[in-house]
Design a protein around this motif. Structure first.
Motif, PDB file in Angstrom:
ATOM      1  N   ARG A  33       6.776   4.010   3.775  1.00  0.00           N
ATOM      2  CA  ARG A  33       7.664   2.876   3.519  1.00  0.00           C
ATOM      3  C   ARG A  33       8.032   2.180   4.828  1.00  0.00           C
ATOM      4  O   ARG A  33       8.159   0.963   4.885  1.00  0.00           O
ATOM      5  CB  ARG A  33       8.948   3.367   2.813  1.00  0.00           C
ATOM      6  CG  ARG A  33      10.014   2.283   2.612  1.00  0.00           C
ATOM      7  CD  ARG A  33       9.512   1.181   1.697  1.00  0.00           C
ATOM      8  NE  ARG A  33      10.471   0.108   1.573  1.00  0.00           N
ATOM      9  CZ  ARG A  33      10.524  -0.944   2.380  1.00  0.00           C
ATOM     10  NH1 ARG A  33       9.682  -1.031   3.400  1.00  0.00           N
ATOM     11  NH2 ARG A  33      11.408  -1.899   2.197  1.00  0.00           N
TER      12      ARG A  33
ATOM     13  N   THR B 266      -2.357  -1.224  -1.484  1.00  0.00           N
ATOM     14  CA  THR B 266      -1.069  -0.531  -1.388  1.00  0.00           C
ATOM     15  C   THR B 266      -0.150  -0.948  -2.523  1.00  0.00           C
ATOM     16  O   THR B 266       0.488  -0.106  -3.174  1.00  0.00           O
ATOM     17  CB  THR B 266      -0.403  -0.823  -0.024  1.00  0.00           C
ATOM     18  OG1 THR B 266      -1.088  -0.062   0.985  1.00  0.00           O
ATOM     19  CG2 THR B 266       1.067  -0.420  -0.019  1.00  0.00           C
ATOM     20  N   GLN B 267      -0.057  -2.242  -2.798  1.00  0.00           N
ATOM     21  CA  GLN B 267       0.788  -2.721  -3.892  1.00  0.00           C
ATOM     22  C   GLN B 267       0.297  -2.214  -5.242  1.00  0.00           C
ATOM     23  O   GLN B 267       1.086  -1.845  -6.115  1.00  0.00           O
ATOM     24  CB  GLN B 267       0.824  -4.254  -3.892  1.00  0.00           C
ATOM     25  CG  GLN B 267       1.539  -4.858  -2.697  1.00  0.00           C
ATOM     26  CD  GLN B 267       2.988  -4.425  -2.605  1.00  0.00           C
ATOM     27  OE1 GLN B 267       3.708  -4.375  -3.601  1.00  0.00           O
ATOM     28  NE2 GLN B 267       3.426  -4.094  -1.399  1.00  0.00           N
TER      29      GLN B 267
ATOM     30  N   TYR C  30       2.412   7.500   1.081  1.00  0.00           N
ATOM     31  CA  TYR C  30       2.959   6.154   1.220  1.00  0.00           C
ATOM     32  C   TYR C  30       3.978   6.117   2.346  1.00  0.00           C
ATOM     33  O   TYR C  30       4.947   6.869   2.354  1.00  0.00           O
ATOM     34  CB  TYR C  30       3.626   5.711  -0.082  1.00  0.00           C
ATOM     35  CG  TYR C  30       4.332   4.371   0.015  1.00  0.00           C
ATOM     36  CD1 TYR C  30       3.620   3.217   0.323  1.00  0.00           C
ATOM     37  CD2 TYR C  30       5.699   4.267  -0.196  1.00  0.00           C
ATOM     38  CE1 TYR C  30       4.254   1.996   0.424  1.00  0.00           C
ATOM     39  CE2 TYR C  30       6.344   3.048  -0.105  1.00  0.00           C
ATOM     40  CZ  TYR C  30       5.617   1.914   0.206  1.00  0.00           C
ATOM     41  OH  TYR C  30       6.260   0.707   0.306  1.00  0.00           O
TER      42      TYR C  30
ATOM     43  N   LYS D 254       1.342   1.587  -5.840  1.00  0.00           N
ATOM     44  CA  LYS D 254       2.742   2.000  -5.763  1.00  0.00           C
ATOM     45  C   LYS D 254       3.270   2.636  -7.040  1.00  0.00           C
ATOM     46  O   LYS D 254       4.006   3.621  -7.001  1.00  0.00           O
ATOM     47  CB  LYS D 254       3.621   0.813  -5.364  1.00  0.00           C
ATOM     48  CG  LYS D 254       3.635   0.550  -3.873  1.00  0.00           C
ATOM     49  CD  LYS D 254       4.626  -0.560  -3.530  1.00  0.00           C
ATOM     50  CE  LYS D 254       4.674  -0.808  -2.038  1.00  0.00           C
ATOM     51  NZ  LYS D 254       5.622  -1.893  -1.689  1.00  0.00           N
TER      52      LYS D 254
ATOM     53  N   HIS E 148      -0.221   2.595   2.189  1.00  0.00           N
ATOM     54  CA  HIS E 148      -0.665   3.945   1.839  1.00  0.00           C
ATOM     55  C   HIS E 148      -1.686   4.412   2.884  1.00  0.00           C
ATOM     56  O   HIS E 148      -2.513   3.627   3.362  1.00  0.00           O
ATOM     57  CB  HIS E 148      -1.324   3.973   0.455  1.00  0.00           C
ATOM     58  CG  HIS E 148      -0.338   3.975  -0.672  1.00  0.00           C
ATOM     59  ND1 HIS E 148       0.170   2.826  -1.222  1.00  0.00           N
ATOM     60  CD2 HIS E 148       0.224   5.006  -1.367  1.00  0.00           C
ATOM     61  CE1 HIS E 148       0.994   3.131  -2.210  1.00  0.00           C
ATOM     62  NE2 HIS E 148       1.062   4.439  -2.307  1.00  0.00           N
TER      63      HIS E 148
END
Length: 316
Positions: free
Chosen positions: A262, A226-227, A260, A230, A178
């Motif tokens: 990817r 970031t995880q 975000y 999500k 992110h």
């Protein structure tokens, strides 16, 4: 453009309006080829992304260019002469260029006078006896050749959805994270770049050289955060990120946005320069090829374009 309307035919349809796709479109246009660029997002640029925060701007994808290949060195010089790039004193060992009006101005420059269809997702590509049909939610388009410039995972997915062979393409592991962008007039950051435990990379776009009047920042969040973010709502993400920024010394935060990525980028690549199937006119290039990043994007596009022009000139 409705599907029932007459199909438009082009020499080349390029899927993806990032650096590789836009640069290739300029090379083909110089050779008088008809080109359509199809982009799923709302604008041109891909990871050459710039957004406004009020009257300020921030780069939130690619931040600068460190040209290494002959192609990117030549292009950097050309763009500097046009005022689209400026060299900055960031690294004593390498030349570093930034775009004072935003990185997205570079692919926009290369796409000038090219037909570009945005907000259009390519769902399927279908080979005909000669040429291709490209299916999008905006209509069906025909071309002699098709070039895919997306990250390899997206290329493979499109080929799979099109019931086409998955060719021997590079294996690339992209980093994902992110990114947040914001302005702050009270902070403890004195340098262009900084980092801490929550934000392994922070950039002050204004000190980097963007034409801003106040400090405007881009910051990447670490893997664990970031995880965590999500599956959260936008409001939850903003609340958490603002708290982390406050803890990092940023006060009076305005215009906070969280994005975000990817497929952010991949390091240490040494892949084939491009893929081209001379039996069908299908090509693949982009920063998944060659040395990756900006150098890989433009190098692969230029080398593939040479093969593509030869194919177009000799197919009939």
């Amino acid at each position: 453009w409705k599907q029932e309307k007459k199909k438009m035919n082009f020499d080349v349809i390029i899927v993806g309006a990032g650096m590789s796709g836009s640069f290739m479109s300029s090379l083909l246009r110089e050779k008088k080829k008809s080109v359509l660029v199809i982009e799923k997002s709302s604008g041109i640029g891909g990871r050459f992304s710039t957004k406004p925060i009020g009257s300020q701007i921030v780069d939130y994808g690619c931040q600068y260019i460190k040209p290494k290949t002959a192609t990117s060195v030549r292009l950097s010089g050309k763009l500097e002469n046009l005022g689209l790039l400026s060299e900055i004193n960031l690294d004593t060992n390498e030349r570093v260029f930034i775009a004072p009006f935003g990185m997205n101005k570079i692919p926009q420059y290369f796409s000038r006078n090219t037909r570009v269809l945005t907000n259009a997702l390519v769902n399927r590509i279908f080979p005909k006896k000669t040429g291709w049909e490209v299916y999008t939610d905006a209509g069906i388009f025909s071309s002699t050749s098709v070039v895919l410039t997306m990250p390899i995972a997206q290329v493979e997915n499109l080929l799979r959805e099109s019931s086409l062979e998955i060719f021997n393409l590079p294996k690339v592991d992209y980093l994902d994270f992110h990114t947040c962008t914001f302005t702050s007039d009270i902070h403890s950051m004195d340098d262009v770049f900084s980092k801490n435990e929550s934000f392994p990379w922070i950039c002050n776009n204004s000190k980097k050289g963007l034409r801003n009047t106040v400090d405007a920042f881009t910051a990447n969040l670490n893997k664990d955060i970031t995880q965590r973010l999500k599956d959260l709502s936008t409001e939850q993400k903003l609340e958490i990120v603002e708290g982390l920024l406050n803890s990092s010394g940023f006060v009076n935060i305005k215009g906070l946005n969280v994005h975000y990525w990817r497929y952010a980028f991949a390091d240490n690549q040494d892949n084939p320069d491009y893929f081209f199937d001379k039996s069908t006119g299908l090509g693949v290039c982009g920063d998944s090829f060659s040395v990756g990043k900006v150098d890989g994007a433009v190098n692969s596009a230029e080398l593939l374009c040479i093969k593509l022009l030869d194919y177009l000139d000799n197919i009939f």
